[in-house]
Design a protein around this motif. Structure first.
Motif, PDB file in Angstrom:
ATOM      1  N   LEU A 134       0.836  -1.208   0.000  1.00  0.00           N
ATOM      2  CA  LEU A 134       0.000   0.000   0.000  1.00  0.00           C
ATOM      3  C   LEU A 134       0.869   1.254   0.000  1.00  0.00           C
ATOM      4  O   LEU A 134       0.642   2.188  -0.784  1.00  0.00           O
ATOM      5  CB  LEU A 134      -0.931  -0.038   1.222  1.00  0.00           C
ATOM      6  N   LEU A 135       1.870   1.263   0.868  1.00  0.00           N
ATOM      7  CA  LEU A 135       2.750   2.431   0.937  1.00  0.00           C
ATOM      8  C   LEU A 135       3.474   2.633  -0.399  1.00  0.00           C
ATOM      9  O   LEU A 135       3.629   3.752  -0.873  1.00  0.00           O
ATOM     10  CB  LEU A 135       3.778   2.212   2.058  1.00  0.00           C
ATOM     11  N   ASN A 136       3.894   1.525  -0.998  1.00  0.00           N
ATOM     12  CA  ASN A 136       4.652   1.622  -2.242  1.00  0.00           C
ATOM     13  C   ASN A 136       3.806   2.038  -3.444  1.00  0.00           C
ATOM     14  O   ASN A 136       4.328   2.674  -4.359  1.00  0.00           O
ATOM     15  CB  ASN A 136       5.394   0.304  -2.516  1.00  0.00           C
ATOM     16  N   VAL A 137       2.528   1.718  -3.440  1.00  0.00           N
ATOM     17  CA  VAL A 137       1.712   2.230  -4.554  1.00  0.00           C
ATOM     18  C   VAL A 137       1.454   3.725  -4.361  1.00  0.00           C
ATOM     19  O   VAL A 137       1.421   4.480  -5.329  1.00  0.00           O
ATOM     20  CB  VAL A 137       0.375   1.462  -4.798  1.00  0.00           C
ATOM     21  N   ILE A 138       1.349   4.152  -3.088  1.00  0.00           N
ATOM     22  CA  ILE A 138       1.176   5.596  -2.851  1.00  0.00           C
ATOM     23  C   ILE A 138       2.452   6.342  -3.234  1.00  0.00           C
ATOM     24  O   ILE A 138       2.408   7.437  -3.777  1.00  0.00           O
ATOM     25  CB  ILE A 138       0.791   5.870  -1.375  1.00  0.00           C
ATOM     26  N   ALA A 139       3.596   5.692  -2.980  1.00  0.00           N
ATOM     27  CA  ALA A 139       4.892   6.317  -3.311  1.00  0.00           C
ATOM     28  C   ALA A 139       5.217   6.233  -4.801  1.00  0.00           C
ATOM     29  O   ALA A 139       6.247   6.734  -5.231  1.00  0.00           O
ATOM     30  CB  ALA A 139       5.995   5.650  -2.503  1.00  0.00           C
ATOM     31  N   THR A 140       4.355   5.568  -5.585  1.00  0.00           N
ATOM     32  CA  THR A 140       4.539   5.311  -7.026  1.00  0.00           C
ATOM     33  C   THR A 140       5.727   4.390  -7.306  1.00  0.00           C
ATOM     34  O   THR A 140       6.232   4.349  -8.420  1.00  0.00           O
ATOM     35  CB  THR A 140       4.674   6.598  -7.892  1.00  0.00           C
ATOM     36  N   MET A 141       6.181   3.657  -6.287  1.00  0.00           N
ATOM     37  CA  MET A 141       7.232   2.667  -6.545  1.00  0.00           C
ATOM     38  C   MET A 141       6.612   1.421  -7.173  1.00  0.00           C
ATOM     39  O   MET A 141       7.298   0.628  -7.809  1.00  0.00           O
ATOM     40  CB  MET A 141       7.935   2.292  -5.245  1.00  0.00           C
ATOM     41  N   LEU A 142       5.317   1.231  -6.946  1.00  0.00           N
ATOM     42  CA  LEU A 142       4.559   0.148  -7.578  1.00  0.00           C
ATOM     43  C   LEU A 142       3.341   0.764  -8.258  1.00  0.00           C
ATOM     44  O   LEU A 142       2.785   1.751  -7.761  1.00  0.00           O
ATOM     45  CB  LEU A 142       4.044  -0.836  -6.521  1.00  0.00           C
ATOM     46  N   LYS A 143       2.914   0.146  -9.343  1.00  0.00           N
ATOM     47  CA  LYS A 143       1.709   0.615 -10.044  1.00  0.00           C
ATOM     48  C   LYS A 143       0.522  -0.232  -9.578  1.00  0.00           C
ATOM     49  O   LYS A 143       0.616  -1.459  -9.587  1.00  0.00           O
ATOM     50  CB  LYS A 143       1.917   0.417 -11.542  1.00  0.00           C
ATOM     51  N   PRO A 144      -0.578   0.391  -9.172  1.00  0.00           N
ATOM     52  CA  PRO A 144      -1.729  -0.437  -8.787  1.00  0.00           C
ATOM     53  C   PRO A 144      -2.278  -1.184 -10.005  1.00  0.00           C
ATOM     54  O   PRO A 144      -2.202  -0.686 -11.125  1.00  0.00           O
ATOM     55  CB  PRO A 144      -2.758   0.568  -8.267  1.00  0.00           C
ATOM     56  N   THR A 145      -2.820  -2.381  -9.774  1.00  0.00           N
ATOM     57  CA  THR A 145      -3.429  -3.145 -10.865  1.00  0.00           C
ATOM     58  C   THR A 145      -4.719  -2.445 -11.302  1.00  0.00           C
ATOM     59  O   THR A 145      -5.030  -2.381 -12.485  1.00  0.00           O
ATOM     60  CB  THR A 145      -3.723  -4.584 -10.388  1.00  0.00           C
ATOM     61  N   SER A 146      -5.457  -1.932 -10.340  1.00  0.00           N
ATOM     62  CA  SER A 146      -6.626  -1.099 -10.653  1.00  0.00           C
ATOM     63  C   SER A 146      -6.889  -0.169  -9.478  1.00  0.00           C
ATOM     64  O   SER A 146      -6.313  -0.315  -8.406  1.00  0.00           O
ATOM     65  CB  SER A 146      -7.851  -1.971 -10.943  1.00  0.00           C
TER      66      SER A 146
END
Ligand code: ATP
Length: 260
Positions: free
Chosen positions: A53-65
């Motif tokens: 969760l933290l990493n998708v907020i940080a844009t280090m990971l892209k959410p699937t949707s």
């Protein structure tokens, strides 16, 4: 500020790793908002999806949707210079293992986010001194990380996360590598910054003590948020909030659904 006054909006975020038999759905539709000036905790068992969760907020990971909006802007759609500006200016990141650069002094480490973005460092001396005072690292600024204790390193890292005055600080288990005393000092200092400067901080933690400094806590399990605790201010002491957090954790560990 956008009309809704929400700083961060996380909307139905899903994150799937791998495919077929190797598929793991780490986030299964997470939705929450963060208001400016909040000190928000995210708690949950190992593997529940906190770091994802933290990493998708940080844009280090892209959410699937799903969508993540900061100040009304969809950060998942950022590319190129917009993405770099988001990561550099809007986010401060605090890691469990400090992640200081060994051959830079404490001061150089703190100033690094500004140097990378070509900001005039001389003009930021005042901000540096204020943070150094808050985190009690004034005497350590010319030392290298190898000359610092774990607690001191993390206070340097906290100053680095805050130096560019980011919209939100994302902290992943910031007390995870610290002893109880240093964990308490770090959380007190972050809390002081949050209250005095109205900085917005989102902290992932296993530690009920650390979480008791937050104004609100989201509990995540198996990729979904299933419970929220809010510190009743004014009125509720930190100790009383800590007791409530421990109670929720105990009920969860026991598999009770009474807290839902
Ligand atoms: N890169 C990845 N590839 C495949 N699966 C992953 C990846 N990252 C995380 N996962 C899986 O996603 C789920 C959530 O992991 P995540 O690291 O977000 O949990 P966490 O709550 O932060 O755990 P911890 O407290 O142990 O750090 C776990 O089942 C994990 O194994």
């Amino acid at each position: 500020m956008n009309a809704s006054n929400k700083l961060l909006e996380v909307k139905e975020v899903r994150k799937v790793f791998g495919e077929g038999q190797n598929e793991t759905m780490a986030l299964k539709g997470v939705t929450f908002d963060v208001l400016p000036g909040e000190f928000l905790g995210i708690m949950g068992a190992s593997g529940s999806g906190k770091t994802t969760l933290l990493n998708v907020i940080a844009t280090m990971l892209k959410p699937t949707s799903g969508q993540i909006l900061l100040d009304g802007q969809n950060i998942s759609s950022f590319k190129g210079s917009q993405l770099a500006a988001y990561r550099g200016d809007q986010i401060g990141y605090l890691f469990q293992q400090f992640e200081l650069i060994d051959n830079l002094t404490a001061k150089e480490n703190i100033m690094l986010p500004l140097a990378i973005h070509g900001i005039n460092l001389k003009e930021q001396e005042q901000a540096l001194l204020q943070l150094a005072k808050l985190f009690d690292i004034e005497e350590l600024l010319n030392k290298f990380p190898s000359q610092l204790s774990g607690g001191q390193k993390q206070r340097v890292a906290a100053a680095r996360a805050l130096i560019s005055n980011p919209s939100i600080v994302l902290a992943d288990e910031p007390t995870g590598a610290l002893d109880t005393k240093n964990a308490k000092i770090l959380m007190e200092k972050l809390s002081e910054h949050n209250q005095q400067q109205e900085s917005t901080i989102l902290v992932v933690t296993h530690d009920a003590n650390a979480a008791s400094y937050c104004s609100r806590i989201l509990f995540i399990q198996d990729g979904v948020i299933f419970h929220e605790l809010r510190r009743n201010v004014p009125g509720e002491s930190q100790e009383a909030f800590y007791e409530r957090i421990v109670m929720v954790m105990a009920q969860l560990a026991g598999g009770s659904s009474n807290v839902l």
